[in-house]
Design an enzyme around this catalytic site. Structure first.
Site, PDB file in Angstrom:
ATOM      1  N   GLU A 277     -39.201 -45.034  11.558  1.00  0.00           N
ATOM      2  CA  GLU A 277     -39.946 -43.786  11.378  1.00  0.00           C
ATOM      3  C   GLU A 277     -39.359 -42.865  10.325  1.00  0.00           C
ATOM      4  O   GLU A 277     -39.510 -41.642  10.404  1.00  0.00           O
ATOM      5  CB  GLU A 277     -40.091 -43.039  12.717  1.00  0.00           C
ATOM      6  CG  GLU A 277     -40.994 -43.755  13.712  1.00  0.00           C
ATOM      7  CD  GLU A 277     -41.283 -42.924  14.949  1.00  0.00           C
ATOM      8  OE1 GLU A 277     -40.491 -42.018  15.253  1.00  0.00           O
ATOM      9  OE2 GLU A 277     -42.294 -43.184  15.608  1.00  0.00           O
TER      10      GLU A 277
ATOM     11  N   GLU B 256     -45.388 -49.563  17.977  1.00  0.00           N
ATOM     12  CA  GLU B 256     -45.247 -48.734  19.174  1.00  0.00           C
ATOM     13  C   GLU B 256     -46.608 -48.151  19.522  1.00  0.00           C
ATOM     14  O   GLU B 256     -47.410 -47.850  18.632  1.00  0.00           O
ATOM     15  CB  GLU B 256     -44.253 -47.576  18.975  1.00  0.00           C
ATOM     16  CG  GLU B 256     -42.801 -47.985  18.785  1.00  0.00           C
ATOM     17  CD  GLU B 256     -41.870 -46.786  18.562  1.00  0.00           C
ATOM     18  OE1 GLU B 256     -42.219 -45.681  19.054  1.00  0.00           O
ATOM     19  OE2 GLU B 256     -40.843 -46.951  17.914  1.00  0.00           O
TER      20      GLU B 256
END
Length: 796
Positions: free
Chosen positions: A383, A455
């Site tokens: 991320e 995710e």
């Protein structure tokens, strides 16, 4: 020839480093005796501060260095130390490692006193202010500290095989051999192969033999006609042995395990051995209650077994760092596909910090590339923002060191700069009322490359074991909705739900008690209801999970509503007080893309009213509709259509309010009557394969699930994981059972963590470990209400 010696036992430890701890004359009496794996701080289950494990600690161990090592090369290998470590031998610094998640080796030959005892000292910085990944900003997981993976000594001849990387294509083998830098002579290299068999060792078959003039690296190619492919359901493994000979004398040999398989990400998905496979997986942290990262082999293996056999997934992502070889080895053996990645979480640091990212990429690929289960390298910090200069280099390194695998880099950004082979993206768009996932074209413009969801869910809907039934039902529905979207979108290679189990986290995250309740399992690996969504997608075991306890008092206004059943059966038959109500089939209209859609039960009356009240089928159905609406909306807020229908029934059938009220209590509210018993039967191929009974319980019991009753003292201590769940007499989980449980042991084992635990949401767990002795042992669990359970162990 290489010799390998594990040195996990007989260490000394101090939580706070003191001057002189690296010197041989330091007084060790103030230090603690420990064994590896080791955590610098045993923590509570929850409600503790992350500062408690942050320190500069010290470890010491004495080793013998026989005189016959004098003309050899001696290496000290650490599989992981969290987080910055300095290694001293006899007071001299011989190595420093700046990553808490990767393996490293240090040659210690020149520092040893042969024929004498030698001191190994390790100074470990566990503080989270270090300028290395993943540190620099907030982190959504605790990072712990200590020497938490195996330590060993490797003794080699002066010339040796440094590394062997086995690449396969069909039945073809290409082995890349790396030798020590001093080897500049003509040598003979022999290679052999055998099938890996955990039950018995097979004989090696010779593949090649030849003289090569080598400086550093050599490549050997050959065919093996008897090769059988490694696949999800047939994880065939082989061992490749390389022998190094000089002047007819064997001077070194090395064995690596591998598999013949082809994995490829294409624009329309993932292919294993030229067969398209939808990746259905979960993210896994490597942490455990009390001891953080410090768990030996059996616990690592157990997690892989749970993923395969209890959750029925075919893939796992090692978020957010490389994990134990024991875990990955087991994935190799089970056919679990693995996405592994470099350490980090969102933050990118300065030039020195990024230099460590590059080194972490090198270490990850080098030490994990023979695992056939690994199908993709994550070469971005999870991320993080785009950084083309950095990620161009990590991508290049991965492809250079291993051209057989694709690269990805987990991001939360849409239309991000894509340097890797696969656009890997965390998609949290689903909020319970909207689409399960964004389309590929919404997320990336690189439609000619593969797309993988890394995710989903997780923090969008944290769920505890003790949450109300409606909350847990919604948790299930959210996972089912995203899974359905994964299967519906043909150009999505698959997805990894967040996450496998709950984990301790920093103050910035979690529920105020330092736990992220994002898992489909709790921290001890007990199943939450959402785990059954995944389990029901497999075909090995018969799954039948009824999402409701059928207790009306658990629901606002006593309205249970639709009951979701997660099953891999063809249909579910419902009985009320042993009378057949109705047979229900999977909801293919809403969840039709899933391998096994859930069954939704929305009628617990069926034909019972017509049968027992002497009604026509038409009137019975009309009255049921009205009674269901009263349960859902309440009698004062009924839709106009229902009010009209109710009035018509009262007028044409001469029904009284009192009669209708009695029907409601009898068929909907189930008040004032004998205990109502529901039975659900899973039907497959016309046969009942499993049944579940739901009725008000009258007594509680504990069921204890142990991953082994036989513990083995081998390279270090062994651990048994004990999962504890409260159930009623019909085997149903009791989520509001909160009693304390007293733990007591006898024999050569000890408890990890406290000896009095509290059941949390009707579930908890503990661990017992060996203490260096053999014999029979027992763990006894006792509750204040008189429940007693005894688990027998044998330590070998």
């Amino acid at each position: 020839m290489e010799s390998l010696f594990y040195i996990n036992n007989d260490w000394k430890f101090a939580f706070t480093y003191e001057e002189g701890m690296t010197e041989d004359d330091y007084d060790e009496s103030k230090m603690e005796d420990v064994r590896i794996p080791h955590t610098v701080k045993v923590t509570p289950y929850n409600c503790f501060d992350e500062s408690c494990y942050q320190t500069i600690a010290a470890y010491r161990r004495w080793i013998d260095a026989p005189k016959d090592w004098q003309n050899k090369r001696v290496f000290l290998r650490f599989e992981a130390i969290a987080h910055i470590s300095q290694v001293y031998v006899n007071g001299q610094l011989c190595a420093e490692h700046r990553c808490g998640y990767t393996e490293f080796k240090a040659e210690i030959s020149e520092y040893l006193n042969f024929g004498e005892k030698n001191l190994i000292a390790v100074v470990v910085n566990t503080r989270e202010d270090s300028n290395v990944p993943p540190f620099g900003n907030v982190i959504d997981y605790m990072t712990y500290g200590g020497i938490y993976r195996d330590v060993s000594i490797e003794v080699k001849n002066r010339h040796y095989i440094d590394d062997v990387f086995v690449k396969t294509s069909g039945k073809k083998i290409e082995a890349e051999l790396s030798f020590d830098e001093e080897l500049k002579e003509i040598i003979t290299v022999k290679t052999y192969i055998r099938r890996w068999n955990p039950q018995s060792e097979e004989e090696f078959e010779q593949l090649t033999v030849g003289n090569v003039d080598i400086i550093g690296i050599s490549r050997i190619e050959c065919e093996y006609d008897k090769a059988e492919l490694w696949d999800i359901d047939t994880p065939n493994l082989y061992e490749f042995k390389t022998e190094l000979c000089m002047e007819g004398e064997l001077i070194d040999s090395k064995i690596v395990r591998f598999g013949f398989r082809k994995c490829e990400f294409k624009s329309d998905g993932f292919y294993l051995n030229d067969r398209k496979v939808k990746l259905r997986g979960l993210n896994r942290h490597q942490s455990y209650a009390y001891v953080g990262y410090a768990m030996p082999k059996r616990a690592q293996v157990n997690d892989a077994d749970i993923l395969k056999y209890e959750l029925s997934v075919n893939a796992v992502r090692t978020s957010h760092y490389p994990q134990s070889h024991y875990f990955i080895d087991r994935c190799d053996e089970l056919g679990l596909l693995v996405f592994t990645e470099i350490p980090g979480w969102q933050y990118l640091g300065d030039k020195e910090w990024k230099k460590q990212v590059v080194q972490n990429t090198i270490d990850m690929v080098k030490y994990y590339r023979n695992h056939p289960s690994i199908i993709i390298w994550g070469v971005r910090v999870n991320e993080s923002q785009d950084d083309d200069e950095l990620y161009r280099e990590t991508n290049r390194i991965a492809h250079t060191m291993d051209p057989t695998r694709s690269t990805g880099g987990v991001r939360f950004l849409q239309k991000s700069s894509l340097l890797e082979d696969v656009y890997t993206y965390n998609d949290f768009v689903h909020n319970g009322t909207n689409r399960g996932l964004d389309d590929k074209k919404t997320v990336t413009s690189d439609l000619d490359k593969a797309y993988l969801v890394t995710e989903y869910n997780g923090h969008m809907f944290p769920t505890k074991m003790f949450d109300c039934e409606e909350h847990k039902t919604e948790h299930c529905k959210r996972h089912a909705t995203v899974l359905n979207a994964l299967y519906h979108n043909e150009d999505i290679a698959g997805g990894f739900g967040w996450c496998m189990f709950d984990y301790n986290t920093h103050k910035d995250f979690g529920s105020g008690d330092r736990i992220c309740y994002h898992g489909v399992l709790d921290m001890f690996r007990n199943k939450k209801p959402a785990a059954e969504v995944y389990a029901s997608q497999g075909d090995t075991d018969n799954i039948l999970f009824v999402s409701s306890s059928m207790d009306i008092g658990e629901h606002p206004a006593g309205y249970i509503g639709d009951v979701f059943i997660y099953t891999n059966a063809d249909s579910v038959r419902v009985y009320k007080n042993d009378e057949f109500v109705k047979e229900f089939t999977p909801d293919k209209e809403t969840f039709g893309a899933m391998p096994h859609p859930p069954v939704i039960v929305n009628d617990f009356v069926g034909e019972l009213m017509a049968k027992h009240e002497n009604m026509s089928d038409k009137n019975a159905e009309a009255i049921k509709e009205v009674l269901f609406a009263i349960a859902k909306y309440g009698q004062n807020d009924l839709p106009f259509k229902i009010k009209t229908k109710m009035l018509k029934l009262m007028m044409t059938e001469h029904l009284t309010f009192e009669y209708g009220l009695n029907l409601y209590y009898k068929y909907i509210g189930n008040w004032g009557a004998n205990v109502t018993t529901y039975r659900f039967e899973a039907v497959k191929n016309g046969e009942v394969v499993k049944s579940v009974v739901k009725k008000p319980g009258t007594r509680a019991d504990l069921i204890c699930t142990v991953d082994t009753n036989v513990l083995c003292e081998d390279n270090t201590y062994d651990v048994a994981s004990v999962r504890i769940v409260a159930i009623d007499e019909n085997g149903n989980h009791l989520p509001f059972y909160m009693q304390p449980v007293k733990l007591e042991v006898q024999g050569p084992i000890e408890i990890i963590g406290p000896d009095v635990i509290n059941m949390v949401g009707g579930a908890f767990g503990t661990y017992v470990k060996t203490i260096g002795e053999k014999g029979d042992a027992k763990l006894t669990l006792t509750t204040p209400s008189g429940i007693t359970k005894t688990i027998d162990f044998v330590v070998r």
